[in-house]
Design an enzyme around this catalytic site. Structure first.
Site, PDB file in Angstrom:
ATOM      1  CG  ASP A  60      -1.785   1.186   1.346  1.00 17.60           C
ATOM      2  OD1 ASP A  60      -2.323   1.610   0.319  1.00 17.60           O
ATOM      3  OD2 ASP A  60      -1.934   1.717   2.463  1.00 17.60           O
ATOM      4  CE  LYS A 118      -4.988  -0.940  -2.013  1.00 17.70           C
ATOM      5  NZ  LYS A 118      -4.647  -0.288  -0.736  1.00 17.70           N
ATOM      6  CG  ASP A 124      -1.696   2.229   6.755  1.00 13.44           C
ATOM      7  OD1 ASP A 124      -1.865   3.334   7.297  1.00 13.44           O
ATOM      8  OD2 ASP A 124      -1.983   2.023   5.561  1.00 13.44           O
ATOM      9  NE  ARG A 177       2.108  14.814  -5.062  1.00 20.81           N
ATOM     10  CZ  ARG A 177       0.916  14.387  -4.644  1.00 20.81           C
ATOM     11  NH1 ARG A 177       0.812  13.774  -3.493  1.00 20.81           N
ATOM     12  NH2 ARG A 177      -0.157  14.581  -5.367  1.00 20.81           N
ATOM     13  CB  THR A 195      -1.980   3.372  -3.833  1.00 18.05           C
ATOM     14  OG1 THR A 195      -2.528   4.468  -3.112  1.00 18.05           O
ATOM     15  CG2 THR A 195      -1.700   3.804  -5.265  1.00 18.05           C
TER      16      THR A 195
END
Length: 1192
Positions: free
Chosen positions: A427, A840, A860, A646, A727
């Site tokens: 993730d 996933k 998580d 970014r 993700t």
């Protein structure tokens, strides 16, 4: 924040692109009541007759593997699906018959101990899961008891239709329909990190018709009927309608609040329960806790089958020979084997019934040869794995001091799998990142500002071995020790503390930070106690921009429907002044537009278009006059990208009144359009005005990685482990984190598979589902095939595959998933974005099933539970929010970086230890069992064991089991430091070199050689000579005890020469096991002969006083170990494995010799295509090519 209703704000003004209803939504509303849309909820009346007839479940949730009713049968099934345990159950039952060559108690007791110990461990582990479930089910929430009264009750007691009141920072106990909140417009903010991993808050809004239900008493007479879709796993869609006051109102995802989401920045909400317990969407995305078994354990079953087959073969051969010999025993009154008394015997030795005797002998032989199968193998492995998990839990190097969380291995079944991981599926949010975005650098007017250092820069500098110039400069700039500010890590004395007014382009800097303070959709929140302003933004980076503007003198403090108010630093007076900008339009960000703009009127009356967006779309929209800083800005942006940051480009332009009026007219018409091409009209209107910009500069924010993530990924990549990121974030976010974590780098070609094409978007708006599905699948097929062709045409280049959730829906279908996997495994990096929890899990299953390699899932949040359970190993990050991933995991760690030590050190050790342990177990049991078989052949398969009953049973329990347990717990081929220094050592586990069939068979062959040498040396020495002074020759008891002594010595000494890392405990266990045999002979031999049988006084009276016994034992042990010494010497000298080479470094004392270590590393570390090392190597190669080109 104080309670009470908030000031009414028309959020539709901010989110201008979301108005209107699509034809697709209308079509879905018409499906209510049909298949898949049959759920009916009687709001505030869950006990009515109609509701009780629907029989919806309560809100109780269980994640346990067993319950009271299923524990015994299910756990017994788990144990007896192990073929060895089933075999010993059968032989244990046969031990109670006259066929048994030994006592029943000695046969069945070890099995009871083994099964009981394992079942007890399973019960303890499941009890912990039960306790966690109980804690969650017993959480309290307010529900409407009746008459406008709310009281607290446990989550598990909620029913479909109950009205609940959830307060600030509480989790939603079930899936709810939002009815109202303390805001007048009935909005609330929701954190969905446990569902999709995103930390930015989502805004939800109730229907206007229920928005006035602000008080508990409002629900005294409230009644409504909700009709909606049936329970399903889709987190992002919802279709339903509410019938209230005899009027139907459509429901959408905007009104649904999902279980395990958290209410934030809202004092309270009222909602009606629509899905409970396992019907909730988060539980629909979960899968049942699997019974995971390691690949080594499954291979061990095959070995047991192999040994069982061998056992059946030799039992069959022995029985045939026994039948023939029995038939010939009595011939014309003459007895060949007179000692068996064939003339006066039962069926077992009756020559007249030789075939039946042979069959019965076969059953006896199955029991007698059971010592080929190591009964204590499973329980020894269980003990070793539990002790290995204790070492993992106690490792101080994996303890996170800030959160006070150590590593925690929640199950002991999979420790050796940690050393065999081929692919990691990770993730992003909360796993790779710290859930925070920080403004760290910027480029303004062609000048780079900001001397902060990113994780990527730090890792690259460390590998180069050069100091970071920025960090040295930071010491000079850090004149004030300012407190840490979340979202702001900018350090540069030239612009901080108002110093920007002295810069050459101070006007451009002013416009730059003013744009950051105005161009956003954030909402300020003022803490009434401290008067501090915080911001709620749609994304973490947007919040970081507003915070950065505030810290640098441009504080956004108020937003109304029509204005944005700032406190600005006046460069002329040096004072802070209040300025208000009239907000005219917000042109929202979208993945297609890749930019966001606002149109405002300044206090001076100027019309300003302020815009920020991706460099790919912003540079082409600059005017000729606005390109003054373009080259320098591009150069800085490339540098920021290399540092894993970014970036967004900031630009502006002034509008004249006439141009704006034309735009406003066209834009308003486009927004109010209800045709299928509404979005195209809006885009066309914005395109006409978003042009001719003047460049101001670029921002660089760090999607703050957890400490050590780039270095960890680099080390794992050097170890040959592939890393995929799955993700729920947007594609742009996922790509940026790929650069930040060094999974992606400049120069790596990206294969992007997406359905965001104009043709497909048009089909979606038209609502033709069949045509859309067909076109989408064709598009995905084409893109995958093109990707495979691109990979086939290039050998030297590195590729990254990036695919979104919509595309995965089609790519994971049966006819496409193998093509997708073929493309993915050939790419250096794989990133799946906008993935649902179920996707996933499906991607994980695809990789695990088709590659047949060990997969590791790490996450998580609750959205990662399916992935963790589907993977061979699930790693949960015990982060600050939510424990669902930890509860579903096999191992919990506090930070991603601990994965490096968990796999490369503990994983390698555990794999090596378990592999060596199993090989040694089979070796010692073949050595022992084959001596029994050889004695049987020597005695024409009479069915008599050469060893006494309890000696047979205790061989695997006392005399040889403890040394192998010590091997499995303490042995180290190389130290932790060398495991990390030479990561390619890990490939021994991935390639399964230490538990390959070749190695297993070699150990088995060693056992065969040892058994043959022990048997023939012992029998040859004792066969034809007097054993004691009185001239007595050996009998079965003496021969058995002498041979057993040699076996115990040989297998324990074999262990001693196999161990790489001796500890005191290993010495005690190895030599203690041998000593224990002699103690057993003394004590057991002193017991009444009715119990001790042939072992009575055998050591004291016969063996100990005889010199030949001690000489023979020494001779047999040395002779038997010589072949192993020769094989090991040749293999280590001429055919060394990775760990052999590293051991020589340690033995030669060259562990700190960089040149010597580099030579070994080059032989053991293959070139990597991801990670900091690959990024540096690519940079060096690029510079080398430039130098070479310049020289030409």
């Amino acid at each position: 924040m104080a309670g009470g209703r908030r000031k009414k704000i028309h959020f539709s003004k901010f989110f201008s692109f979301n108005c209107g209803k699509s034809s697709l939504q209308d079509e879905q509303q018409n499906q209510i009541g049909g298949p898949g849309f049959s759920r009916v909820v009687f709001a505030n009346d869950p006990a009515c007759f109609e509701a009780t007839n629907l029989n919806y479940g309560l809100n109780y949730v269980s994640t346990t593997k067993y319950n009271l009713a299923t524990f015994l049968p299910k756990s017994l099934f788990e144990q007896f699906r192990r073929v060895a345990n089933f075999y010993f159950l059968v032989t244990g039952c046969l031990a109670f018959t006259p066929l048994a060559p030994y006592g029943a108690v000695s046969a069945i007791l070890p099995l009871i101990v083994v099964i009981g110990a394992t079942m007890a461990k399973e019960a303890v582990e499941d009890w912990r899961r039960f306790q966690q479930d109980t804690e969650m089910n017993n959480r309290k929430v307010k529900f409407h008891r009746g008459d406008g009264t709310f009281e607290r009750t446990e989550w598990k007691k909620l029913r479909v239709g109950d009205i609940v009141k959830v307060e600030k920072d509480e989790f939603f106990p079930a899936d709810l329909i939002l009815l109202s909140s303390n805001y007048e417009e009935a909005i609330c903010y929701v954190e969905t990190m446990n569902l999709d991993g995103e930390t930015n808050l989502k805004m939800k809004q109730a229907l206007e018709v229920t928005s006035n239900l602000h008080d508990d008493s409002s629900f005294q007479n409230f009644k409504a009927i909700i009709k909606c879709e049936d329970p399903n796993a889709n987190l992002y869609t919802f279709v339903g309608s509410m019938e209230y006051q005899d009027q139907p109102y459509p429901l959408s995802p905007q009104q649904i609040l999902l279980r395990d989401s958290k209410l934030r920045n809202t004092d309270y909400i009222y909602g009606v329960v629509i899905f409970t317990g396992h019907d909730t969407k988060v539980m629909q995305n979960a899968t049942d806790p699997p019974s995971k078994r390691s690949k080594i354990e499954r291979k061990m079953d095959k070995l047991i089958y192999l040994l069982l087959s061998f056992l059946v073969v030799i039992a069959t051969i022995g029985s045939i020979i026994f039948g023939i010999k029995t038939h010939e025993d009595l011939n014309n009154g003459k007895m060949k084997r007179w000692y068996l008394r064939p003339d006066d015997t039962k069926v077992f030795y009756d020559p007249k019934r030789a075939p039946l005797a042979a069959i019965l002998h076969f059953l006896t032989a199955l029991m007698l040869y059971s010592y080929f199968i190591p009964i204590s193998l499973y329980v020894s492995i269980e003990i070793v794995k539990v002790l290995q998990t204790i070492f993992i839990n106690q490792d101080i190097e994996m303890y996170h001091e800030e959160s006070d969380k150590p590593a925690h291995a929640r199950t002991s079944n999979l420790t050796e799998e940690l050393g065999q991981v081929d692919t990691i599926l990770s993730d992003k949010t909360g796993t790779l990142t710290m859930n925070s975005m920080e403004f760290i650098k910027c480029s303004i007017a062609g000048t780079a500002y900001g001397r902060g250092v990113t994780e990527v820069e730090r890792a690259m500098a460390k590998r180069k071995g050069v100091p970071l110039v920025s960090e040295e400069e930071n010491e000079e700039d850090n004149v004030v020790n300012r407190p840490a500010i979340k979202g702001f890590n900018f350090i540069d004395g030239r612009v901080m503390n108002g110093n920007w007014v002295n810069e050459p382009y101070s006007e451009v800097i002013q416009k730059f930070f003013r744009l950051l303070a105005i161009c956003h959709t954030a909402i300020p929140e003022v803490d009434e106690a401290s008067r501090q302003i915080t911001y709620e933004a749609e994304s973490p980076d947007e919040a970081a921009f507003v915070i950065a503007a505030r810290e640098l003198g441009f504080q956004f403090y108020q937003r109304t429907q029509t204005a944005i108010s700032l406190y600005e630093l006046d460069p002329l007076t040096g004072n802070t002044v209040e300025r208000q900008y009239k907000l005219l339009n917000i042109l929202e960000f979208s993945s297609a537009r890749k930019r966001m703009s606002v149109i405002v009127r300044s206090p001076e009356g100027k019309l300003l278009l302020l815009s920020k967006g991706a460099d790919s779309v912003m540079f082409e929209r600059l005017s000729n006059e606005g390109r003054e800083f373009e080259e320098k800005t591009k150069e800085h942006i490339n540098g920021y990208a290399d540092a894993g940051l970014r970036t967004l480009v900031l630009a502006y332009r002034e509008l004249d009144e006439e141009e704006y009026e034309r735009f406003e007219k066209e834009f308003t018409e486009a927004k109010n359009s209800v045709s299928a091409d509404r979005d195209e009209k809006i885009d066309a209107a914005t395109d006409k005005i978003e042009k001719d910009f003047i460049l101001l500069g670029a921002t660089a924010v760090e999607d703050k990685l957890q400490n050590g993530v780039p270095e960890c990924i680099d080390k794992l990549a050097q170890a040959g482990i592939k890393i995929w990121v799955l993700t729920g974030d947007k594609m742009e976010t996922a790509i940026n984190i790929g650069f930040a974590s060094s999974l992606l780098r400049q120069g790596m070609k990206q294969i992007i598979i997406t359905l965001e094409t104009p043709d497909l978007i048009l089909l979606e708006k038209q609502g033709n589902k069949d045509a859309l599905a067909k076109a989408s699948k064709e598009s995905i097929t084409l893109q995958i095939n093109e990707g495979n062709k691109l990979l086939g045409s290039s050998i030297s280049e590195s590729f990254a595959l990036i695919i979104d959730g919509k595309s995965l829906t089609y790519a994971l279908e049966d006819d496409l998933k193998n093509l997708l996997l073929q493309l993915a495994i050939r790419c250096a990096s794989v990133i799946c974005c906008r993935s649902s929890p179920k996707q996933k899990a499906l991607v994980t299953r695809l990789v695990k099933t088709n590659t047949r390699k060990v997969t590791l899932g790490i996450g998580d949040g609750a959205n990662d539970v399916g992935m963790l359970q589907e993977a061979d190993i699930g790693i949960g990050i015990s982060g600050a929010e939510g424990m669902q991933a930890v509860m579903a995991s096999d191992v919990a760690i506090a930070q991603f970086r601990y994965l490096e030590r968990l796999l490369l050190v503990h994983g390698h050790w555990c794999y090596r230890r378990i592999s060596s342990m199993i090989c040694y177990f089979f070796y010692k049991n073949i050595t022992f069992g084959l001596t029994i078989f050889l004695y049987e052949a020597y005695t024409t398969f009479s069915g008599q064991p050469v060893y006494e009953d309890w000696s047979l049973s205790l061989y695997n329990v006392f005399f040889t089991s403890l040394p192998v347990v010590a091997l499995g717990v303490f042995d180290q081929d190389v130290s932790a430091r060398f495991c990390l220094k030479f990561p390619m050592l890990y490939q021994e586990g991935v390639q399964n070199l230490l538990f390959s069939w070749r190695r297993i068979i070699a150990w088995m062959f060693n056992g065969v050689i040892s058994a043959i040498m022990i048997f023939f040396f012992t029998t040859s020495i004792y066969e034809h000579q007097a054993f004691r002074k009185g001239g007595e020759v050996v009998d079965r008891s003496i021969l058995g005890a002498a041979m057993y002594t040699s076996v115990v010595w040989v297998v324990n000494c074999q262990m001693a020469v196999s161990v790489s890392y001796f500890t005191l405990i290993q010495h005690i266990f190895i030599w203690g096991g041998i000593a224990l045999w002699y103690i057993f002979l003394l004590i057991y031999g002193a017991i009444n002969p009715i119990i001790s049988t042939i072992a009575y006084q055998v050591f004291v009276e016969t063996l100990a006083p005889t010199p030949s016994f001690w000489i023979t034992t020494l001779f047999v042990v040395i002779s038997t170990l010589i072949p192993y010494f020769m094989f090991t010497a040749i293999q280590t000298r001429f055919f060394p494995m990775y760990h052999n080479m590293i051991q020589w470094i340690r033995f030669d004392g060259k562990g700190d010799d960089p040149e010597y270590c580099q030579v070994v590393r080059q032989r053991s570390v293959r070139p990597t295509t991801v990670g900091v090392s690959a990024r540096l190597d690519a940079k060096v190669s690029q510079i080398t090519r430039k130098v070479h080109h310049a020289a030409q």
